[in-house]
Design a protein around this motif. Structure first.
Motif, PDB file in Angstrom:
ATOM      1  N   MET A   1      12.177  21.721 -40.721  1.00 15.73           N
ATOM      2  CA  MET A   1      12.382  21.074 -42.004  1.00 15.73           C
ATOM      3  C   MET A   1      13.558  21.768 -42.704  1.00 15.73           C
ATOM      4  N   ILE A   2      14.572  20.965 -43.018  1.00 21.61           N
ATOM      5  CA  ILE A   2      15.788  21.500 -43.635  1.00 21.61           C
ATOM      6  C   ILE A   2      15.810  21.077 -45.095  1.00 21.61           C
ATOM      7  N   PHE A   3      15.958  22.034 -45.985  1.00 26.95           N
ATOM      8  CA  PHE A   3      15.958  21.755 -47.428  1.00 26.95           C
ATOM      9  C   PHE A   3      17.351  22.039 -47.970  1.00 26.95           C
ATOM     10  N   LEU A   4      17.979  21.013 -48.573  1.00 32.04           N
ATOM     11  CA  LEU A   4      19.289  21.219 -49.188  1.00 32.04           C
ATOM     12  C   LEU A   4      19.073  21.617 -50.636  1.00 32.04           C
ATOM     13  N   GLY A   5      19.512  22.835 -50.972  1.00 31.42           N
ATOM     14  CA  GLY A   5      19.281  23.368 -52.311  1.00 31.42           C
ATOM     15  C   GLY A   5      20.576  23.578 -53.063  1.00 31.42           C
ATOM     16  N   GLY A   6      20.502  23.479 -54.381  1.00 27.12           N
ATOM     17  CA  GLY A   6      21.685  23.697 -55.218  1.00 27.12           C
ATOM     18  C   GLY A   6      21.597  22.811 -56.449  1.00 27.12           C
ATOM     19  N   LEU A   7      22.642  22.820 -57.250  1.00 28.12           N
ATOM     20  CA  LEU A   7      22.663  21.950 -58.418  1.00 28.12           C
ATOM     21  C   LEU A   7      23.195  20.575 -58.009  1.00 28.12           C
ATOM     22  N   GLU A  30      16.003  12.560 -51.554  1.00 27.93           N
ATOM     23  CA  GLU A  30      15.350  13.518 -52.445  1.00 27.93           C
ATOM     24  C   GLU A  30      13.858  13.203 -52.526  1.00 27.93           C
ATOM     25  N   VAL A  31      13.073  13.904 -51.712  1.00 27.49           N
ATOM     26  CA  VAL A  31      11.637  13.606 -51.663  1.00 27.49           C
ATOM     27  C   VAL A  31      10.977  13.908 -53.016  1.00 27.49           C
ATOM     28  N   VAL A  32      11.548  14.829 -53.785  1.00 21.56           N
ATOM     29  CA  VAL A  32      10.976  15.161 -55.097  1.00 21.56           C
ATOM     30  C   VAL A  32      10.958  13.926 -56.009  1.00 21.56           C
ATOM     31  N   TYR A 108       6.731  14.855 -44.526  1.00 21.81           N
ATOM     32  CA  TYR A 108       7.650  15.357 -43.493  1.00 21.81           C
ATOM     33  C   TYR A 108       7.103  15.057 -42.091  1.00 21.81           C
ATOM     34  N   ASN A 109       5.822  15.361 -41.873  1.00 28.88           N
ATOM     35  CA  ASN A 109       5.244  15.164 -40.540  1.00 28.88           C
ATOM     36  C   ASN A 109       5.230  13.689 -40.158  1.00 28.88           C
ATOM     37  N   ALA A 110       4.843  12.839 -41.116  1.00 32.94           N
ATOM     38  CA  ALA A 110       4.799  11.399 -40.819  1.00 32.94           C
ATOM     39  C   ALA A 110       6.205  10.876 -40.529  1.00 32.94           C
ATOM     40  N   ALA A 111       7.198  11.338 -41.298  1.00 32.49           N
ATOM     41  CA  ALA A 111       8.578  10.868 -41.098  1.00 32.49           C
ATOM     42  C   ALA A 111       9.074  11.284 -39.717  1.00 32.49           C
ATOM     43  N   LEU A 112       8.738  12.494 -39.279  1.00 31.41           N
ATOM     44  CA  LEU A 112       9.142  12.944 -37.939  1.00 31.41           C
ATOM     45  C   LEU A 112       8.516  12.066 -36.864  1.00 31.41           C
ATOM     46  N   GLN A 113       7.234  11.707 -37.067  1.00 32.01           N
ATOM     47  CA  GLN A 113       6.550  10.861 -36.073  1.00 32.01           C
ATOM     48  C   GLN A 113       7.145   9.461 -36.054  1.00 32.01           C
ATOM     49  N   VAL A 114       7.351   8.877 -37.245  1.00 31.00           N
ATOM     50  CA  VAL A 114       7.850   7.497 -37.312  1.00 31.00           C
ATOM     51  C   VAL A 114       9.252   7.409 -36.727  1.00 31.00           C
ATOM     52  N   ALA A 115      10.106   8.372 -37.075  1.00 31.75           N
ATOM     53  CA  ALA A 115      11.501   8.327 -36.615  1.00 31.75           C
ATOM     54  C   ALA A 115      11.669   8.924 -35.224  1.00 31.75           C
ATOM     55  N   GLY A 116      10.639   9.632 -34.748  1.00 29.32           N
ATOM     56  CA  GLY A 116      10.755  10.282 -33.448  1.00 29.32           C
ATOM     57  C   GLY A 116      11.806  11.377 -33.444  1.00 29.32           C
ATOM     58  N   GLY A 117      11.958  12.081 -34.571  1.00 31.82           N
ATOM     59  CA  GLY A 117      13.005  13.088 -34.694  1.00 31.82           C
ATOM     60  C   GLY A 117      12.502  14.492 -34.444  1.00 31.82           C
ATOM     61  N   ALA A 118      13.427  15.438 -34.517  1.00 32.52           N
ATOM     62  CA  ALA A 118      13.111  16.855 -34.322  1.00 32.52           C
ATOM     63  C   ALA A 118      13.173  17.634 -35.633  1.00 32.52           C
ATOM     64  N   ALA A 119      13.863  17.092 -36.652  1.00 27.63           N
ATOM     65  CA  ALA A 119      14.000  17.804 -37.931  1.00 27.63           C
ATOM     66  C   ALA A 119      14.169  16.790 -39.055  1.00 27.63           C
ATOM     67  N   VAL A 120      13.526  17.060 -40.185  1.00 30.63           N
ATOM     68  CA  VAL A 120      13.744  16.234 -41.377  1.00 30.63           C
ATOM     69  C   VAL A 120      14.632  17.006 -42.343  1.00 30.63           C
ATOM     70  N   VAL A 121      15.410  16.255 -43.138  1.00 23.66           N
ATOM     71  CA  VAL A 121      16.222  16.857 -44.194  1.00 23.66           C
ATOM     72  C   VAL A 121      15.719  16.331 -45.526  1.00 23.66           C
ATOM     73  N   ASP A 122      15.330  17.255 -46.410  1.00 24.65           N
ATOM     74  CA  ASP A 122      14.950  16.903 -47.776  1.00 24.65           C
ATOM     75  C   ASP A 122      16.055  17.432 -48.694  1.00 24.65           C
TER      76      ASP A 122
END
Ligand code: ZN
Length: 197
Positions: A1-7, A30-32, A108-122
């Protein structure tokens, strides 16, 4: 899980799009803001469909929660007000924190399953959410995005229409942007000092 942080206005949207070009990477935006803008308000998804009609998010909601509901979104927003504040670095083991983080973990887990991916970016950006996730055991890989504060302040002064509905985005003066720039970037530095990846 990759989180992009900053202003905000620091280039996280561009970075998320670039990361999303990589095989196996699933950009979530932006999942928030998903709870209020997507679930409650039904705003447009990045794919052009309204959130409730987006096939991707519909399936994610089914897998994660048995479907989205206003009750679920309002519960998460209530938890957010209790634990996810910049001025309150979260306390590990707080029951509200565990429930709050569990909602994100399910997305995050559901998105990985639905997309069949290895990493999610929030790309939620807020340091306080990154603190919550780290304290709640998600262990995000945080990418700290820093842009020259003069350019950020210039961007926050401009009138920018929101792509979702054409209304104007919040505008800040230079002083306010300076305070937020310093607070967000210091908080993300603190996260690194505490051992986050
Ligand atoms: Zn969509």
């Amino acid at each position: 899980m990759i989180f992009l942080g900053g202003l905000g206005r620091s280039g996280t949207t561009l970075l998320e799009r670039l990361l999303g070009e990589l095989p196996g990477v699933v950009p979530l935006g932006e999942v928030v803001h998903l709870w209020a803008r997507g679930v409650v308000a039904g705003e447009l998804c990045g794919c052009g469909e309204a959130f409730p009609r987006c096939p991707f998010w519909r399936e994610v909601g089914e897998r994660a929660f048995g479907g989205w509901s206003r009750e679920l979104a309002e519960r998460v927003l209530w938890l957010r007000r209790r634990v996810d504040r910049t001025r309150r670095i979260p306390a590990v083991g707080h029951p509200d924190l565990a429930e709050y983080v569990a909602a994100y973990r399910s997305v995050y887990n559901a998105a990985l399953q639905v997309a069949g991916g290895a990493a999610v970016v929030d790309s939620s950006k807020h340091a306080s959410l990154a603190f919550c996730l780290a304290a709640g055991g998600v262990q995000p890989h945080v990418v700290h995005v820093v842009r020259d504060p003069r350019a950020v302040a210039h961007s926050w002064r401009r009138t920018v229409p929101r792509p979702e509905d054409g209304s104007h985005m919040t505008r800040w003066g230079a002083m306010r942007t300076s305070l937020h720039w310093s607070a967000q970037n210091l908080a993300i530095d603190l996260l690194a000092a505490r051992g986050s990846r």
